[in-house]
Design an enzyme around this catalytic site. Structure first.
Site: not given
Ligand code: BGC
Length: 714
Positions: A248
């Site tokens: 993530d």
């Molecule tokens: C979130 C993810 C997301 C990623 C990209 C993160 O902060 O937890 O779910 O896909 O950002 O934007």
């Protein structure tokens, strides 16, 4: 993998780096890194011309490999469908698949080839902002709808340029974030991980999901991004996942903040060794993997496996053969039609006293449309709508105004500037309109920013002075309809009674307006059933239907509400059961609940055997009769309880469901069949198994009641 042996160490590591794009001009560092093969994917670049320039840069070097272009396409792209929690109200895989397919097509037309969806974390804590992005509280429902989303995004063949690679996230257990606070620890015993949190991911794998995202959280002390049990043992070895795992956002760097890595180098080593393949947004892989390999801390074999996994997905997308052609954008009209259908089918009629809904066009000559969510196109879209086009949206006010004529007047006032507004200054004007009208429709809830990632609430009542607005409107005596547009279930005890009917739409998306208008006047029937329980009060959370019995289960005879406790009552005089003195033990609205406009009754539950023998199926039938004057749809739900097992089992577990459409007056039989595999659970040795014994079965229209029978498994 054809390209692997031709690649330098730097190029291999490049494939494992996912960098944030730039809106507009490509910064020189990004152009240089892409042209040098130091980038495997870019996220958040949605200008097709910029995307094309980046791809050309990637291909400008010998044996250049196109980029993955990722974005959070969560519940629509330009056209916005109901938030995932709203879509889950449909319990309809075909609809959910169609919404994802349309979103993929719109996104692919901008040069994207990868979405960070579906989110498969269980939504069991409505304080958690990301419950909006979840598909609800039940593993079976999340598994079915999550798999449908994967099919929608990916289609049958990822080479089709209209499709996106999907990403099952966040592996695993993120939905159990302590206290509903985002990013928090997830103290989940392995038996619950396997029983509850893993099945949706396994279902996504069965549906062919191309990628998986590790979650931010720690599970039993080990952050998911460095969790070899999750990423290596379970995902790869037990389930045979062959795609790649992406971190993530900066979750590899964050291993330091979790307190499990000393520095970035340590973080990169732990993540790569545990089974993480690609790093999102951070730079620990870019800066440290080469030396870690050269010094022998990370084997070349592991590095090659990481690169192969990424290249495998690129191959499946057709990217190893060159650039994918940009597909045409689907017509906005087809998006609008689908968004309207989805918003209608996902709306849940929670209450409908004296069949107040649907309204009659003949009888309603003036309608007061009130509340801060009645005319705010951006807020009705909900969270995760970076690319949502508000020009494609229509608000309830705009849709109702389309119908205005000499016999039908709309009186509009927001009453409050926002859902958080505490200023009562405008209330009188709104209430005066309610007093003049034949009916008042009060559209309340939460602005988009109050739910979603990092937007958690400790108190999930209607924010601001909305309760007061509703109270004052209802005091006028005008029949009042409460419409909810929110990113989570709200605690409505003491509030919902103020209205004659309550219609929950969560955040319904672009076509909120036309959908609400058509639902109010019965052109459409609310088709939704709750995929998550509505607590009475925030303090009851977590409250979900499949709780355990406990050794001291509460029932209505065993608890005395606080107000009725006699003064001076002795400590044990009221009995000791599992409940709150001030909130009882039941939710306000149970999982599976939702009303329609017709009257469909269930009767005659029949089992074709009393005993299910190995290899047999247990036929379960029920008769449905539509005694109402209009056609309608009911969602028939089958729940089971394993009465005695080696580990305590939930008081009810969803096993099957079906939406059934019946014409007025029609009667039909609905059949289900269960097998031994439906009765399996994770046992003390952490393996799935079934045990002979007695079971109770319910067939009904929500998780709280239903027709009941018993059977046994031999
Ligand atoms: C979130 C993810 C997301 C990623 C990209 C993160 O902060 O937890 O779910 O896909 O950002 O934007």
């Amino acid at each position: 993998m054809p390209h692997l042996e031709l690649m330098s160490l730097e190029e291999k590591i490049g494939q494992l780096c996912l960098v944030n794009g730039a809106e507009g001009e490509i910064p020189s560092w990004l152009a240089e890194d892409v042209a040098a093969g130091r980038v495997g994917g870019v996220l958040n670049e949605v200008d097709p011309a910029v995307a094309e320039r980046l791809q050309r840069l990637a291909l400008s070097r010998p044996a250049g490999i196109p980029l993955l272009m990722g974005r959070d396409v969560i519940h629509g792209f330009h056209t916005i469908f109901p938030i995932p929690l709203g879509q889950a109200c449909s319990w309809d895989e075909t609809l959910v698949e169609a919404c994802a397919a349309h979103a993929a097509e719109e996104a692919a037309a901008c040069g994207l080839n990868w979405t960070f969806a579906p989110m498969l974390d269980l939504g069991r804590d409505p304080r958690w902002g990301r419950v909006a992005e979840s598909l609800g509280e039940d593993p079976l429902l999340v598994s079915r709808l999550g798999a449908a989303m994967v099919r929608g995004f990916q289609g049958g063949d990822l080479r089709d340029p209209r499709r996106l690679a999907a990403c099952a996230k966040h592996f695993a257990g993120y939905g159990a974030s302590e206290g509903g606070r985002d990013y928090n620890s997830c103290p989940i015993p392995e038996i619950d991980l396997r029983q509850l949190h893993f099945p949706p991911f396994q279902a996504a794998l069965m549906a062919g999901v191309a990628t998986v995202m590790a979650s931010f959280c720690d599970v039993a002390g080990v952050p998911a991004s460095a969790n070899a049990f999750l990423l290596d043992q379970v995902l790869r070895r037990e389930w045979g996942f062959r795609g790649f795992v992406v971190s993530d956002w900066e979750s590899v760097d964050q291993l330091k903040l979790h307190g499990v890595a000393a520095d970035d180098r340590d973080a990169a080593l732990q993540a790569a060794s545990a089974g993480l393949d690609m790093e999102m947004a951070g730079s620990t892989f870019r800066r440290h993997l080469a030396l870690l390999v050269q010094e022998g801390h990370l084997s070349m074999e592991r590095l090659d496996a990481m690169v192969s996994a990424v290249l495998g997905v690129k191959r499946d997308l057709g990217l190893l053969e060159g650039l994918r052609p940009l597909p045409a954008t689907p017509s906005p009209a087809s998006g609008a039609q689908l968004a309207h259908r989805a918003a209608c089918q996902c709306a849940v009629l929670l209450r409908n006293e004296d069949q107040c809904l649907p309204l009659s066009r003949k009888r309603v000559r003036s309608l007061a449309l009130l509340g801060p969510m009645a005319h705010d196109v951006a807020e009705q879209l909900g969270t995760w709508v970076f690319d949502g086009d508000t020009r494609l949206g229509i608000t309830p006010l705009e849709a109702l105004r389309q119908w205005e004529d000499a016999d039908f007047q709309i009186l509009h006032h927001p009453g409050l500037c926002s859902t958080r507004d505490l200023d009562l200054g405008q209330l009188d004007e709104a209430v005066a309109l309610a007093a003049q009208a034949d009916v008042a429709v009060v559209v309340l809830g939460e602005e988009a920013i109050l739910s979603g990632e990092a937007h958690c609430r400790a108190d999930i009542r209607l924010p601001g002075a909305q309760e007061e607005l509703l109270r004052r409107v209802s005091q006028t005596g005008t029949p009042t309809i409460l419409v909810l547009m929110a990113g989570r279930p709200l605690a409505l005890e003491g509030v919902h009674e103020l209205a004659q009917a309550t219609l929950c739409m969560f955040h319904p998306g672009s076509q909120a307006g036309t959908a609400l208008r058509d639902l109010l006047f019965g052109i459409e029937e609310p088709g939704g059933r709750l995929p998550i329980s509505f607590p009475r009060q925030s303090g009851q959370i977590p409250i979900h239907y499949s709780q355990k019995s406990t050794g001291r289960p509460a029932d209505t005879s065993s608890f005395t509400p606080m107000a009725n406790i006699p003064q001076g009552a002795k400590q044990h005089s009221l009995g000791n059961t599992s409940h709150y003195l001030d909130a009882g033990f039941t939710p306000l609205y149970p999982f599976g609940h939702g009303l329609g406009y017709s009257f469909i009754q269930l009767k005659d539950l029949r089992l074709d055997h009393q005993t299910l023998r190995p290899g047999q199926r247990l036929g379960v039938s029920v008769t449905l009769r539509n005694t109402g004057a209009r056609a309608g749809t009911e969602l028939v739900q089958v729940y089971v309880r394993d009465l005695v097992a080696s580990v305590s089992r939930p008081v009810k577990e969803l096993k099957a469901y079906r939406r059934v459409h019946l014409e007025a007056g029609a009667v039909c039989d609905v059949h289900f069949d269960l097998g031994e595999e439906d009765l399996r659970f994770v046992g003390r040795d952490l393996r799935w198994m079934s045990e002979a014994g007695h079971f109770r079965i319910w067939v009904g229209t929500n998780s709280a009641d239903g027709l009941e029978a018993c059977f046994s498994l031999e």
